[in-house]
Design a protein around this motif. Structure first.
Motif, short mmCIF file in Angstrom:
data_model
loop_
_atom_site.label_atom_id
_atom_site.label_comp_id
_atom_site.label_asym_id
_atom_site.label_seq_id
_atom_site.Cartn_x
_atom_site.Cartn_y
_atom_site.Cartn_z
N LEU A 1 21.21 -18.00 15.63
CA LEU A 1 22.41 -17.18 16.64
C LEU A 1 23.63 -16.81 15.18
O LEU A 1 24.30 -15.15 15.84
N TRP A 2 23.51 -17.07 14.34
CA TRP A 2 24.65 -17.00 13.35
C TRP A 2 23.80 -15.24 12.84
O TRP A 2 24.21 -13.84 12.95
N TRP A 3 22.75 -14.65 12.83
CA TRP A 3 21.62 -14.03 12.43
C TRP A 3 21.94 -12.61 14.09
O TRP A 3 21.98 -11.75 13.89
N LYS A 4 21.72 -13.07 14.86
CA LYS A 4 22.33 -13.01 16.17
C LYS A 4 23.94 -12.33 16.37
O LYS A 4 24.24 -11.86 17.52
N ALA A 5 24.90 -12.57 15.40
CA ALA A 5 26.07 -12.72 15.67
C ALA A 5 26.74 -13.16 16.94
O ALA A 5 27.48 -12.42 17.22
N ALA A 6 26.28 -14.20 17.43
CA ALA A 6 26.83 -15.06 17.75
C ALA A 6 28.39 -16.25 18.00
O ALA A 6 27.58 -16.03 16.51
N ALA A 7 28.66 -15.71 18.59
CA ALA A 7 30.20 -16.62 18.28
C ALA A 7 29.98 -18.51 18.17
O ALA A 7 30.50 -18.86 16.71
N SER A 8 28.83 -18.42 18.90
CA SER A 8 28.54 -20.33 18.67
C SER A 8 27.63 -20.33 17.09
O SER A 8 27.52 -21.71 17.42
N GLY A 9 26.91 -19.52 16.66
CA GLY A 9 26.32 -19.92 15.53
C GLY A 9 27.03 -20.88 14.74
O GLY A 9 26.75 -21.69 14.30
N PRO A 10 28.45 -20.77 13.53
CA PRO A 10 28.75 -21.44 12.93
C PRO A 10 29.44 -22.80 13.52
O PRO A 10 29.62 -23.97 13.18
N TRP A 11 29.30 -23.19 14.74
CA TRP A 11 29.57 -23.86 15.83
C TRP A 11 28.15 -25.35 15.49
O TRP A 11 28.15 -25.94 14.62
#
Length: 141
Positions: free
Chosen positions: A35-45
């Motif tokens: 998710l972080w790689w896809k730049a999704a907002a939920s990645g860090p969560w």
């Protein structure tokens, strides 16, 4: 009743809970990284949840007991359902067409007709060919 019996067999020791916490942390770490790689907002969560689960799994695995028990109950239910679904699909999509094709082309997969060649009727099938040696039976595969 079967579900209650299987729930009682679920291991709830410290080692199983720690393994569950670390495994779930690894899965969340992979999902969070993607998710972080896809730049999704939920990645860090999701990465934070993975870190929290890993910390709890290492420091206090007993805290994960209710989550682990719920997860295992869900796994038992899904396993029971999927076993029936997969076996039903195999039966109707693989075995039934093979049976229909065998009947259509006159193939008999089981020799069920009674042989009346001798005095007493029998299902025995005489094999022809060279006699077998003892070594033939030792390593069959």
């Amino acid at each position: 009743m079967l579900l209650k019996d299987n729930i009682k067999k679920i291991p709830m020791d410290r080692r199983a809970l720690r393994g569950f916490g670390l495994l779930m942390a690894c899965v969340l770490l992979l999902v969070g990284g993607w998710l972080w790689w896809k730049a999704a907002a939920s990645g860090p969560w999701v990465l934070g949840a993975a870190a929290l689960l890993a910390l709890i799994g290492l420091a206090a695995p007993a805290v994960l007991k209710p989550i682990y028990k719920g997860w295992m109950i869900l796994a038992l239910i899904l396993g029971w359902v999927m076993t029936r679904v997969v076996l039903t699909l195999v039966y109707y999509l693989v075995l039934t067409p093979i049976g229909f094709l065998g009947r259509a082309f006159g193939e008999q997969f089981l020799q069920l007709k009674l042989k009346r060649s001798g005095e007493t009727p029998s299902y025995w099938v005489r094999r022809t060919g060279p006699p077998r040696e003892k070594s033939d039976y030792e390593r069959q595969f």
